[in-house]
Structures are given as structure tokens and as C-alpha cells.
Write an enzyme that holds these catalytic residues in place. Sequence first.
Site, PDB file in Angstrom:
ATOM      1  N   HIS A 143      50.689  74.030   2.740  1.00 38.19           N
ATOM      2  CA  HIS A 143      51.414  74.349   1.480  1.00 38.19           C
ATOM      3  C   HIS A 143      52.116  74.784   1.352  1.00 38.19           C
ATOM      4  O   HIS A 143      52.977  74.572   0.007  1.00 38.19           O
ATOM      5  CB  HIS A 143      50.207  75.632   1.309  1.00 38.19           C
ATOM      6  CG  HIS A 143      48.905  75.361   0.811  1.00 38.19           C
ATOM      7  ND1 HIS A 143      48.178  74.326   0.036  1.00 38.19           N
ATOM      8  CD2 HIS A 143      47.449  75.688   1.259  1.00 38.19           C
ATOM      9  CE1 HIS A 143      46.486  74.223   0.631  1.00 38.19           C
ATOM     10  NE2 HIS A 143      46.957  75.316   1.598  1.00 38.19           N
ATOM     11  N   GLU A 160      44.271  70.430  -0.681  1.00 37.93           N
ATOM     12  CA  GLU A 160      43.970  70.524   0.113  1.00 37.93           C
ATOM     13  C   GLU A 160      44.175  69.050   1.693  1.00 37.93           C
ATOM     14  O   GLU A 160      44.703  70.169   2.926  1.00 37.93           O
ATOM     15  CB  GLU A 160      42.800  71.121   0.059  1.00 37.93           C
ATOM     16  CG  GLU A 160      42.639  72.092  -0.668  1.00 37.93           C
ATOM     17  CD  GLU A 160      43.194  73.614   0.024  1.00 37.93           C
ATOM     18  OE1 GLU A 160      43.091  72.863   1.272  1.00 37.93           O
ATOM     19  OE2 GLU A 160      42.618  75.046  -0.674  1.00 37.93           O
ATOM     20  N   HIS A 215      47.785  74.519   8.529  1.00 36.33           N
ATOM     21  CA  HIS A 215      47.451  74.176   7.814  1.00 36.33           C
ATOM     22  C   HIS A 215      47.960  75.158   6.324  1.00 36.33           C
ATOM     23  O   HIS A 215      48.555  74.733   4.925  1.00 36.33           O
ATOM     24  CB  HIS A 215      45.700  74.312   6.820  1.00 36.33           C
ATOM     25  CG  HIS A 215      45.261  73.966   6.074  1.00 36.33           C
ATOM     26  ND1 HIS A 215      44.759  72.931   4.724  1.00 36.33           N
ATOM     27  CD2 HIS A 215      45.004  75.481   4.676  1.00 36.33           C
ATOM     28  CE1 HIS A 215      44.146  73.700   3.782  1.00 36.33           C
ATOM     29  NE2 HIS A 215      44.384  74.562   3.407  1.00 36.33           N
ATOM     30  N   GLU A 216      48.191  76.739   6.544  1.00 32.10           N
ATOM     31  CA  GLU A 216      47.856  77.527   5.499  1.00 32.10           C
ATOM     32  C   GLU A 216      49.960  77.133   5.454  1.00 32.10           C
ATOM     33  O   GLU A 216      50.801  77.363   4.052  1.00 32.10           O
ATOM     34  CB  GLU A 216      48.329  78.957   5.791  1.00 32.10           C
ATOM     35  CG  GLU A 216      46.860  79.348   5.948  1.00 32.10           C
ATOM     36  CD  GLU A 216      45.883  79.053   4.483  1.00 32.10           C
ATOM     37  OE1 GLU A 216      47.213  78.899   2.879  1.00 32.10           O
ATOM     38  OE2 GLU A 216      45.187  78.602   4.439  1.00 32.10           O
TER      39      GLU A 216
END
Length: 324
Positions: free
Chosen positions: A136, A191, A132-133
Site C-alpha cells: 500500500h 487490495e 501486503h501493507e
Amino acid sequence: MKKKFIIVGLLFTAFGLTKMTAQINFGDKAIGAVQKGVTGFTFSNADAAKLSKEAVDKLDAEHEIAGPTDGYTLRLNRVFGKHAAGDGFTLNYKVYKLKEVNAFATADGSVRVYSGLMDIMDDNELIAVIGHEIGHVANNDSRDAIRAAYQKEALMDGAASQSVTVATVTDSQLGKIGSAIIDSKYSRKQESEADLFAYNFMKKNGYNVNAEESAFRILAKMSEGAQASFIDQMMSSHPDSQKRADDAKKRAEKDGLYKPYVQQKIVNTAPTAKKTTTAKKKTTTTKRNKRYFLNYKTQQISVCWVCFFILIHEKLESSALHKH
């Protein structure tokens, strides 16, 4: 005339107080209005990477980092070390030995994972969060976040705000930018896109995609319990964990991959070295050979004595015959 001077003086005083109040309350709303003056400066991906690296280097110096032989480092390298290259960026991983539950990735490809997160997530769940990070970074959210952080600091610096290129920041400003990186607040859309990136990453590399739902369920549960203080920071920048868990479940169901996830064993300790027994075996072998040698010698001596007695007996018999 005197009254006019008094009125003029009061007006100047009021203006001065108003200006002072504006400076004191120079918050996000005021910055948003003034940012028009610095939107014209050039901020490339290279600028974002350079500034991110400087900020992360400062953060690394301020935190305890797990060493190369530490169990946390060994586990992170084992789980994610093979995924070092991204689309246009190279990733580097380190573990901050902090009990907080958090992780972040920056525009230069730096990924920092808190040991507190590794204590509650198994390998697959950890991959979901780190994925997920990294999402970004891949989606340029990290670049936009560092750009916004720089703009905010540039507005506080008159010279920097007038520059059309990225100016050198002070150590204090770098510290604030580093804090902004950790506390980055992304939009709901950003997100969701990062969650989708993590899901697709896991699916592409053959990981259990249901761990993504499990990871969000853990965070949601912790935010409601006694451990909520540990994840206040992460939850402030990653809201709606319960909803995101539901979305992850729907994605897996849609792909026909859903199955309730069972958390695996979590091991953050370095493996213990196995004791070698070669020397002991050699010693045992030597002793055994020595024992066999002694037994052999004893047998030889016994045979010699038997032969000696036989010869003596034959001699005695021969002597007796000659006498007769």
C-alpha cells in the site's frame, strides 16, 4: 400583515433547522460534495510523509510498544529487519502489544505490527501480511489515504479548507487522522494490487509464496469462529480473505510453485542466555592438580622412608660383620 410576519418567521426557523441538520449529518456523502473546495490545495509526498509521521508518533505514545529486548521485537527484526529500504522510502518497524490481529504501514514508511497477529502467524505468513501493507505504501495508497483523512479534517476547519498548502493540525485532528490510518479502507483494486506486491516480494526474496494463501485462510477462518471479535477491525479494512486466499493459490499454481503450506513453529519469546561453565571447569582443574600434587608428595615421602630403612639395615649388617 401579522400573518406575513408569522410566515416569514416560520420560513427562517425552517431554514435554521435545515442548516443545523445539515451540520449534524455532515457525513462522508456531504464531505464528498464539499471536497471540491479543497481539492486545489497542494499535498505532496513529503506532506504525506510528514503528516503520517506526526500521526504515528501520537499512536506510538498511546500504545504499549515492545522493547528492544522483547521477544516480539527480536523476532520482527530477525524476520523483516533486513528489508528496511523500499523504493523511495525507508521502513521502520515496531510492535504494538495488543491482542488484536492487525498491522498497518504509513506513507512515511512506519510499519506497526500487533502482537496478536504475531501470535497466530509464522515467519513466512507474517512476511506475507507485512508485505501486503508495504504494498500500500509502494503503490501510494497510504499517501492517498492520509490525504483523504486530512481533507476530511480540513473541511471541519474553515481556515484550513481555504488554504492551498497543508495547514498545521490540532492534537485532536491528529488523533482522528491516526484512527483513519488504522481503519483505512482501500478499494478492491488496491487490495488486489497490494496482495500481488506481497506475492512478488516473497518470490523475489526466496520466501515460500504459499504462505500468503495460508495467511488469508487463517484470517478467513478466524472471522467465522469465536475469535471473530479480535479481527473485526482488520477484516473491515481487508475484506474477502477467502477469495484473496484463492487468488494467492492461483498465482502460485500459475508459477508452478504451489504446494500446500504447513505452518511452522511460532516463537515470540526472547532466547534464554546460556550459563557459562568456564569458572567451574577451572575450579575442577585446580582441584585435580592439587590432588595430583598431594599424591606426588606422598609418593616422595614413601620413597624417602624406604631409603631410610635400607640404610639402617645396611648399617646394622655392617656393624654385625665388624663384631665377628
